[in-house]
Design a protein around this motif. Sequence first.
Motif, PDB file in Angstrom:
ATOM      1  N   LEU A 114      16.307  11.711   3.668  1.00 42.11           N
ATOM      2  CA  LEU A 114      17.704  12.121   3.782  1.00 42.11           C
ATOM      3  C   LEU A 114      18.666  11.020   3.333  1.00 42.11           C
ATOM      4  N   ALA A 115      18.303   9.767   3.616  1.00 37.66           N
ATOM      5  CA  ALA A 115      19.185   8.651   3.278  1.00 37.66           C
ATOM      6  C   ALA A 115      19.144   8.309   1.796  1.00 37.66           C
ATOM      7  N   LYS A 116      17.960   8.409   1.194  1.00 32.80           N
ATOM      8  CA  LYS A 116      17.791   7.951  -0.179  1.00 32.80           C
ATOM      9  C   LYS A 116      17.467   9.054  -1.179  1.00 32.80           C
ATOM     10  N   GLY A 117      17.236  10.265  -0.682  1.00 32.00           N
ATOM     11  CA  GLY A 117      16.890  11.358  -1.574  1.00 32.00           C
ATOM     12  C   GLY A 117      18.059  11.824  -2.419  1.00 32.00           C
ATOM     13  N   VAL A 118      17.739  12.535  -3.473  1.00 29.13           N
ATOM     14  CA  VAL A 118      18.739  13.111  -4.374  1.00 29.13           C
ATOM     15  C   VAL A 118      18.932  14.573  -4.000  1.00 29.13           C
ATOM     16  N   GLN A 119      20.149  14.940  -3.717  1.00 29.75           N
ATOM     17  CA  GLN A 119      20.444  16.320  -3.345  1.00 29.75           C
ATOM     18  C   GLN A 119      20.965  17.081  -4.560  1.00 29.75           C
ATOM     19  N   PHE A 120      20.489  18.308  -4.726  1.00 32.91           N
ATOM     20  CA  PHE A 120      20.961  19.115  -5.843  1.00 32.91           C
ATOM     21  C   PHE A 120      21.110  20.565  -5.397  1.00 32.91           C
ATOM     22  N   LYS A 121      21.920  21.309  -6.139  1.00 31.14           N
ATOM     23  CA  LYS A 121      22.158  22.714  -5.818  1.00 31.14           C
ATOM     24  C   LYS A 121      21.912  23.567  -7.042  1.00 31.14           C
ATOM     25  N   VAL A 122      21.078  24.567  -6.879  1.00 33.13           N
ATOM     26  CA  VAL A 122      20.829  25.539  -7.933  1.00 33.13           C
ATOM     27  C   VAL A 122      21.851  26.659  -7.778  1.00 33.13           C
TER      28      VAL A 122
END
Length: 216
Positions: A114-122
């Motif tokens: 959660l701290a270092k991940g990359v968040q993306f939205k389809v």
Amino acid sequence: MIKLSLNRYLESFTKLTLLPHGFSRDEERTILAFCKGQDLISQAAEAGATTVGGTELVKKIQEGELKLPDYDYIIAHPNILTDLVPIRGLMKRRFPNLRAGTLDADVPGLVKKLAKGVQFKVTGDEQQKDFGSVDVPVGRLNMEAKEVAENIGALLKDIQSSRPKRDGLYITRCYILSPPSSELLKIDPFVYVERTLNSEAQNESDDEDEAAAATA
């Protein structure tokens, strides 16, 4: 940054993925982690949790000393879930659960993601309802080319895991760009993921279709 076009689109969804090679971003996420045991608490703090603790945090929330809206994510270890019931009404939809990916025995691992991940939205295409697209950062110019390539591969595999169980293309186009430049470099996504479903997944899909038809 990677730009993807997707076919056989289902619905918009947001996902978080931890790439093999991290990179700095102008973003800081706040994480509230509930767990028991000093070792686990220390590990979660080292992983990047903003606030971590056990039942003492419940009391602070009830007394207004700790405010839930201050946190982007609220997570918990299963062994403390029953202790959180008194503040379930305050958490509402943010109450930790498996489906949302906020309840996990590996609290340090979840904190790191959660701290270092990359968040993306389809998101779906407004004109062509069967298509979707996604823009995702995968690295910086000062990274080694091999690291960026490995990040791209990990990302494409994660996105591909959300594909419907139907034969045919899911990822249809893939471009890499480096803002502020608007130039697009087309890359072949099938270097990293399968172009079509394997026979095992296809057979599983066919079985599901037959079962649905039998109960219709």
